[in-house]
Write a protein that holds these residues in place. Structure first.
Motif, mmCIF file in Angstrom:
data_model
loop_
_atom_site.group_PDB
_atom_site.id
_atom_site.type_symbol
_atom_site.label_atom_id
_atom_site.label_comp_id
_atom_site.label_asym_id
_atom_site.label_seq_id
_atom_site.Cartn_x
_atom_site.Cartn_y
_atom_site.Cartn_z
ATOM 1 N N LEU A 73 -5.668 -1.483 5.235
ATOM 2 C CA LEU A 73 -6.221 -0.235 4.705
ATOM 3 C C LEU A 73 -6.937 0.546 5.802
ATOM 4 O O LEU A 73 -6.796 1.769 5.911
ATOM 5 C CB LEU A 73 -7.180 -0.505 3.541
ATOM 6 N N ILE B 236 0.859 -1.187 0.000
ATOM 7 C CA ILE B 236 0.000 0.000 0.000
ATOM 8 C C ILE B 236 0.893 1.233 0.000
ATOM 9 O O ILE B 236 1.720 1.417 0.894
ATOM 10 C CB ILE B 236 -0.902 0.032 1.246
ATOM 11 N N ILE C 94 -8.988 6.084 -1.156
ATOM 12 C CA ILE C 94 -8.211 4.849 -1.356
ATOM 13 C C ILE C 94 -8.457 4.331 -2.753
ATOM 14 O O ILE C 94 -9.597 4.343 -3.218
ATOM 15 C CB ILE C 94 -8.704 3.736 -0.405
#
Lengths: 132, 120, 304
Positions: B32, B5, B44
């Motif tokens: 997340l 990420i 996101i």
């Protein structure tokens, strides 16, 4: 005709099953989107095995009916079995965590679909798809 | 396999590299949620270009991600759904609900940006 | 408990003595390979088969087929033969070789090898019979496998060509940047519908289209199946981030769809193609992505 079988014990096996299923189906002559459809159907019933029975087996076989070629997928487990198959085939029905789409979902993807289940003995799902 | 990420300004970008196990997907959800909270992200992007199959579990989890992040004030955009995957999803009747989708990373960022402008 | 087959298919009727005989005759066929293969190639030319191929090409293929043939007699596994049959077919079909030629040459090989066995075992009639009992079913199975393999390969190629023709007849058009138009003309059967959807979605990816106009003015009848395909195509396009506008939906067809139960509110519909393109340009000009239920801001950005 070629055949492949995968033991289903963990979620990693789900990926293996659909990968091998896709490979075999490729040999039959399905188009790209049909291959994904088959792999997705395999994923659904493989997960079903894990969620309801804990473990089982998936067999994928190239098959033929006259000059029609296709793929056959058999998912077997010795789990608790499904008491009410008709209910299980309805959207949104689930006995365990979350809304399960395993059976009705795969049925919508494949051409032929059969569930054979005995409470206390286990379940066998048989599905077929033919090259258009 | 843990999904990498990246933080890009106020956005997080999760790039899925290969087929994910159920456990990987749940890990992604948790990662997340944690990072969005930590960095107070506005948006996101989950890039599923590399996924050759999106089954009901994957779709369910993506929707869960969008839902959790919405509660933390962040928007989610799923990008990179491939043609064959889209066909299989609609045939099966799987939807992403209110979750936004875009063609690719670039479009996804633009979508997040445009939404942000409107809020300001 | 069902009998679970192993990988591939084995030729039945094998017991110990048959196995031993097959092993013996396989050895004989291998030993006399050169001579028998030449005999076969000669008979092929004599029968005027494979006229599309040169002598050298025939020789090369004959060698492969011979070796595969004998290998199958030995192992009893037709899997390798099926793979070879498909491979061979893929090579020779474009060269214009026809089904009767392929069947013909395999039968000729069967005969050449049979004659050779006659010659070898002619002094012992009983043994010859047992040898033929072992050889014949296997040889016939091989001929069948190759023929079927060839026909299936032909059918696969024909299907591929049909798909290519269908693709050519329904182009996905890029008229502006990020805007695709798919004019559908004629009857849509499930196969064509699937192909249209695939083409459109690939087009969305390749052209990075944000808006797609599907025009169905040229579709004579829209029944439940077609309507279903249309809805699925719209949904799939949206998953790829594209907005879909359906044009050419006459009032009658719209009524039919509503009656069938199609939820038209999920689709943007506009009367004619021109109107659809204008709406598409408007959407692209504002560069605002509309969210469900929202209307675009009145004057934030200039139209392009």
């Amino acid at each position: 005709m070629s055949e492949t079988r995968v033991s289903i014990h963990s979620d990693a096996d789900i990926i293996a099953a659909r990968r091998m299923g896709r490979e075999l189906a490729e040999g039959v002559g399905f188009s790209g989107s049909e291959l994904t459809i088959i792999a997705t159907a395999i994923s659904e019933i493989a997960r079903n095995i894990i969620e309801y029975a804990g473990n089982g087996e998936i067999v994928v076989r190239q098959t033929q009916q006259g000059t029609r070629r296709g793929i056959l997928v058999i998912a077997r487990d010795r789990g608790p079995g499904i008491p009410d198959i008709e209910l299980a085939m309805q959207d949104g029905y689930s006995t365990s965590k979350g809304i399960g789409l395993g059976l009705p979902g795969s049925r919508r993807l494949m051409d032929e679909f059969e569930v054979d289940s005995t409470v206390g003995k286990g379940t066998t799902v048989t599905m077929k798809k033919w090259v258009a | 396999m843990r999904v990498p990420i990246l933080k890009q300004g106020h956005y997080l970008i999760a790039s899925i590299q290969s087929a994910l196990t159920d456990a990987d997907l749940l890990q992604l959800r948790d990662d997340l949620a944690e990072m969005a909270g930590k960095y107070r992200s506005y948006g996101i992007i989950v890039d599923v270009t590399a996924l050759d199959v999106m089954d009901s579990f994957a779709v369910r989890t993506l929707r869960a991600i969008a839902h959790i992040l919405k509660m933390r004030g962040a928007r989610t955009v799923i990008v990179g759904i491939q043609p064959e995957v889209a066909i299989a999803m609609v045939q099966m009747g799987l939807t992403l609900g209110d979750t936004f989708t875009a063609l690719d990373l670039e479009e996804g960022l633009e979508l997040l940006e445009s939404g942000r402008d409107r809020r300001e | 408990m069902r009998n679970i087959k192993g990988k591939g298919t084995t030729i039945s009727l094998r017991n110990d003595s048959t196995s031993a005989l097959l092993t013996e005759l396989v050895a004989h066929l291998r030993q006399n390979r050169t001579q028998l293969r030449e005999e076969w190639a000669r008979r092929i030319t004599e029968s005027q088969l494979l006229t599309a191929m040169t002598k050298e090409e025939i020789f090369v293929e004959a060698t492969s087929v011979y070796d595969n043939y004998v290998a199958v007699l030995e192992t009893g596994s037709v899997e390798a033969l099926q793979a070879y049959a498909r491979d061979l077919s893929e090579r020779i079909i474009p060269r214009g070789v026809e089904t009767h030629e392929v069947v013909g040459i395999v039968l000729l090989l069967r005969d050449v090898l049979a004659r050779s066995l006659f010659k070898k075992y002619q002094s012992d009639f009983a043994l010859l019979n047992r040898v033929l009992d072992a050889y014949e079913p296997a040889a016939n199975r091989i001929a069948n496998t190759v023929a079927v393999g060839f026909v299936q390969e032909r059918e696969r190629i024909i299907r591929q060509q049909q798909e290519a023709i269908r693709e050519l007849s329904t182009p996905v058009l890029q008229v502006r940047e990020r805007l695709l138009i798919l004019p559908i003309i004629g009857v849509i059967d499930p196969q064509r519908a699937r192909q249209l959807t695939e083409q459109l979605l690939r087009g969305i990816r390749a052209n990075r289209a944000k808006v797609v106009v599907i025009d169905i003015t040229g579709v004579p009848a829209v029944d439940a199946t077609v309507a279903n395909h249309l809805v699925q195509t719209v949904d799939a396009s949206r998953l790829m981030g594209a907005t879909v506008i359906v044009t050419g939906l006459s009032a009658e067809i719209a009524q039919t769809l509503v009656t069938i139960g199609v939820d038209l509110s999920k689709m943007k519909t506009i009367g004619d193609l021109q109107g659809g393109i204008e709406e598409a340009e408007r959407l692209l000009g504002y560069k605002v992505i509309l969210e469900a239920g929202e209307t675009p801001p009145a004057s934030k950005r200039p139209a392009v």
